[in-house]
Design a protein around this motif. Structure first.
Motif, PDB file in Angstrom:
ATOM      1  N   VAL A  88      94.184 -11.454 -11.045  1.00 27.09           N
ATOM      2  CA  VAL A  88      94.635 -10.658  -9.892  1.00 27.09           C
ATOM      3  C   VAL A  88      95.909  -9.901 -10.260  1.00 27.09           C
ATOM      4  N   ALA A  89      96.859 -10.565 -10.905  1.00 26.31           N
ATOM      5  CA  ALA A  89      98.114  -9.911 -11.313  1.00 26.31           C
ATOM      6  C   ALA A  89      97.826  -8.734 -12.236  1.00 26.31           C
ATOM      7  N   ASN A  90      96.932  -8.907 -13.189  1.00 21.21           N
ATOM      8  CA  ASN A  90      96.587  -7.805 -14.093  1.00 21.21           C
ATOM      9  C   ASN A  90      95.957  -6.643 -13.337  1.00 21.21           C
ATOM     10  N   GLY A  91      95.100  -6.926 -12.365  1.00 21.50           N
ATOM     11  CA  GLY A  91      94.500  -5.867 -11.556  1.00 21.50           C
ATOM     12  C   GLY A  91      95.529  -5.126 -10.728  1.00 21.50           C
ATOM     13  N   VAL A 126      93.303  -0.669   0.381  1.00 18.02           N
ATOM     14  CA  VAL A 126      92.973  -2.017   0.859  1.00 18.02           C
ATOM     15  C   VAL A 126      91.477  -2.294   0.721  1.00 18.02           C
ATOM     16  N   LEU A 127      90.650  -1.417   1.269  1.00 17.88           N
ATOM     17  CA  LEU A 127      89.217  -1.701   1.343  1.00 17.88           C
ATOM     18  C   LEU A 127      88.490  -1.535   0.009  1.00 17.88           C
ATOM     19  N   GLU A 128      88.884  -0.547  -0.783  1.00 14.44           N
ATOM     20  CA  GLU A 128      88.175  -0.296  -2.032  1.00 14.44           C
ATOM     21  C   GLU A 128      88.945  -0.762  -3.263  1.00 14.44           C
ATOM     22  N   GLY A 129      90.246  -0.936  -3.119  1.00 12.01           N
ATOM     23  CA  GLY A 129      91.054  -1.377  -4.248  1.00 12.01           C
ATOM     24  C   GLY A 129      91.296  -2.873  -4.233  1.00 12.01           C
ATOM     25  N   LEU A 130      92.129  -3.325  -3.306  1.00  9.76           N
ATOM     26  CA  LEU A 130      92.524  -4.731  -3.277  1.00  9.76           C
ATOM     27  C   LEU A 130      91.335  -5.669  -3.057  1.00  9.76           C
ATOM     28  N   VAL A 133      89.212  -6.494  -6.194  1.00 12.86           N
ATOM     29  CA  VAL A 133      89.785  -7.200  -7.337  1.00 12.86           C
ATOM     30  C   VAL A 133      89.131  -8.576  -7.439  1.00 12.86           C
ATOM     31  N   ASP A 134      88.634  -8.897  -8.621  1.00 10.84           N
ATOM     32  CA  ASP A 134      87.984 -10.193  -8.826  1.00 10.84           C
ATOM     33  C   ASP A 134      88.973 -11.318  -8.531  1.00 10.84           C
ATOM     34  N   GLY A 135      88.599 -12.218  -7.672  1.00 10.00           N
ATOM     35  CA  GLY A 135      89.447 -13.345  -7.304  1.00 10.00           C
ATOM     36  C   GLY A 135      90.049 -13.214  -5.925  1.00 10.00           C
TER      37      GLY A 135
END
Length: 161
Positions: A88-91, A126-130, A133-135
């Motif tokens: 998540v941090a890397n994303g 929010v909807l398409e980015g966050l 994110v895997d996890g």
């Protein structure tokens, strides 16, 4: 992300230097020395020690986000899978419009500060980015109406100059 680092003992002169540089990182050593009442050579030595020990991480610019076209800001809390913090941090590090994020203890796992030009872009982040994110299991968004800086920009305890 911040790792456990050795603590550096700061005296009143160090705190005055940090306060002055936090206010204006472009101060010349002569002006800095005059403001904290030390010699210019001593100011050079002190600033270099603060830099080499990691107390001063970098010299930077403080941006007026609204004036720079990023007038919509929000805090977004993330609930993540327990084993996914690094992914998540890397994303988040490479995601556009993410200003800052922190790993938390409590009801949510990560708090993200997002700055966008408008609500439509915020919705997209929010909807398409966050949420992609895997996890990331879920998000919760708080729109920021106004913000101000606290006392951390002035590293002297209240009442000390």
């Amino acid at each position: 992300m911040a790792e456990g680092s050795d603590r550096v003992e700061l005296d009143d002169v160090d705190r005055r230097i940090l306060r002055e540089l936090s206010s204006d990182g472009r101060l010349s050593m002569r002006v800095l020395a005059d403001r904290v009442h030390i010699s210019r050579a001593h100011a050079y030595t002190r600033v270099e020690r603060l830099r080499s020990t990691g107390v001063i991480e970098s010299f930077t610019v403080r941006v007026d986000h609204a004036a720079s076209g990023l007038g919509t800001s929000a805090f977004i809390a993330l609930s993540i899978r327990q084993d996914s913090w690094r992914a998540v941090a890397n994303g988040l590090k490479s995601m556009p419009f993410v200003d800052h994020f922190s790993l938390l203890g409590g009801d949510f796992d990560v708090l993200v500060l997002v700055r966008t030009p408008d609500n439509e872009t915020l919705r997209h982040v929010v909807l398409e980015g966050l949420q992609s994110v895997d996890g990331v299991r879920s998000t919760r968004t708080w729109l920021i109406f106004d913000e101000a800086r606290g006392g951390l920009d002035s590293p002297l305890p209240p009442g000390e100059n």
